[in-house]
Design a protein around this motif. Structure first.
Motif, short mmCIF file in Angstrom:
data_model
loop_
_atom_site.label_atom_id
_atom_site.label_comp_id
_atom_site.label_asym_id
_atom_site.label_seq_id
_atom_site.Cartn_x
_atom_site.Cartn_y
_atom_site.Cartn_z
N UNK A 47 0.79 -1.22 0.00
CA UNK A 47 0.00 0.00 0.00
C UNK A 47 0.82 1.26 0.00
N UNK A 48 2.17 1.12 -0.04
CA UNK A 48 3.04 2.30 -0.05
C UNK A 48 4.16 2.09 -1.05
N UNK A 49 4.75 3.20 -1.48
CA UNK A 49 5.87 3.13 -2.42
C UNK A 49 7.08 2.49 -1.75
N UNK A 50 7.33 2.82 -0.48
CA UNK A 50 8.49 2.26 0.22
C UNK A 50 8.43 0.74 0.26
N UNK A 51 7.26 0.21 0.62
CA UNK A 51 7.09 -1.25 0.65
C UNK A 51 7.24 -1.86 -0.74
N UNK A 53 9.06 -0.72 -3.33
CA UNK A 53 10.47 -0.75 -3.75
C UNK A 53 11.24 -1.83 -2.99
N UNK A 54 10.90 -2.03 -1.72
CA UNK A 54 11.57 -3.08 -0.94
C UNK A 54 11.25 -4.46 -1.50
N UNK A 55 9.98 -4.69 -1.87
CA UNK A 55 9.59 -5.98 -2.44
C UNK A 55 10.23 -6.20 -3.80
N UNK A 56 10.29 -5.15 -4.61
CA UNK A 56 10.90 -5.29 -5.93
C UNK A 56 12.39 -5.59 -5.83
N UNK A 70 -2.01 6.57 -4.73
CA UNK A 70 -1.11 6.40 -3.60
C UNK A 70 -0.68 7.76 -3.07
N UNK A 71 -0.69 7.96 -1.75
CA UNK A 71 -0.30 9.26 -1.22
C UNK A 71 1.15 9.63 -1.52
N UNK A 72 2.03 8.63 -1.66
CA UNK A 72 3.44 8.92 -1.97
C UNK A 72 3.80 8.45 -3.37
N UNK A 73 2.85 8.59 -4.31
CA UNK A 73 3.06 8.14 -5.68
C UNK A 73 4.28 8.78 -6.32
N UNK A 74 4.62 10.00 -5.92
CA UNK A 74 5.77 10.68 -6.51
C UNK A 74 7.06 9.93 -6.26
N UNK A 75 7.04 9.00 -5.30
CA UNK A 75 8.26 8.23 -5.03
C UNK A 75 8.58 7.23 -6.09
N UNK A 76 7.61 6.86 -6.92
CA UNK A 76 7.88 5.95 -8.04
C UNK A 76 8.27 6.80 -9.23
N UNK A 77 9.56 6.97 -9.44
CA UNK A 77 10.03 7.81 -10.53
C UNK A 77 11.22 7.15 -11.19
N UNK A 78 11.61 7.63 -12.36
CA UNK A 78 12.71 7.00 -13.09
C UNK A 78 14.01 6.93 -12.29
#
Length: 240
Positions: A47-51, A53-56, A70-78
């Motif tokens: 449910x979060x960008x941090x989780x 990226x950790x799973x990926x 997602x509230x922190x959608x900006x964290x998924x960036x190139x």
């Protein structure tokens, strides 16, 4: 059996591929998880960008389904992507009013989108197309059809030994046709993928014409018109 019974078309199904659902809204996450499990996929859920990226970083997924609310959608960036060894294709679930901010992402990898409120059948169909484009046995960032090759990492295309000098719109159009090879795409479908809205006049015809001049200098021609319906990519002798 009643001969007048109308059979509904079967939904696209998976074959055990591992899909990571990234959704903060519980109702959306539950609907997607239940639907995809019933369709034959193995499911991960964050449910979060941090989780995410950790799973990926720790696990290999075949595809991501990402709700852009997602509230922190900006964290998924190139900038975050080079640290991830395996970059799976991504299906974005996005509101139509926020699509413009998402469009720069489309074409920079195996990516596609479905606008909200989404239909389950459309989500399943787009997942199947993305997974087909990222079939095992070839690097994730290459799309091929015969001697036509797209490199999504560098956003470059070539046909045989010749590099194609494409504008961003031409590249996006070619990618959409290539992912949907041998499938006729309407002008509206193409327009919404390339620009995020429907453009009338001769915008699509002009874009297709420019792309065709660059791609089809060699034989056989790959980009074709189905009059009254739209455009498709493939070899004519392979159609059907």
């Amino acid at each position: 059996m009643d001969g007048n019974t109308t059979r509904k078309p079967s939904l696209a199904r998976g074959a055990g591929q591992h899909v990571l659902i990234v959704a903060a809204e519980p109702d959306v996450a539950e609907l997607l998880a239940t639907t995809l499990e019933l369709a034959g996929y193995r499911i991960g859920l964050t449910g979060t960008v941090a989780d995410t990226l950790a799973l990926l970083d720790a696990h290999r997924f075949d595809l991501l389904v990402v709700d852009t609310t997602l509230p922190d959608m900006a964290g998924i960036d190139p900038a975050a992507r080079p640290v991830i060894v395996h970059r799976p294709p991504v299906l974005y679930l996005t509101g139509y009013d926020t699509l413009g901010r998402l469009l720069p992402e489309l074409g920079l990898g195996e990516t596609d989108y479905v606008t909200k409120p989404f239909r389950v059948a459309e989500v399943l169909a787009r997942i199947q197309v993305l997974l087909r484009g990222a079939a095992p046995g070839r690097p994730d960032h290459f799309l091929r059809h015969g001697d036509l090759v797209l490199d999504d990492t560098l956003c470059r295309a070539r046909r045989g030994p010749r590099t194609l000098d494409l504008t961003p719109g031409e590249y996006r159009l070619l990618r959409h046709l290539l992912v949907n090879a041998h499938r006729v795409l309407s002008k509206e479908q193409i327009s919404r993928y390339v620009w995020g809205d429907f453009r009338g006049d001769n915008a699509i015809e002009q874009l297709v014409s420019r792309l065709r001049r660059k791609v089809d200098r060699e034989e056989p021609a790959l980009i074709h018109t189905r009059r009254g319906f739209g455009y498709w990519l493939g070899r004519v002798d392979a159609e059907g």
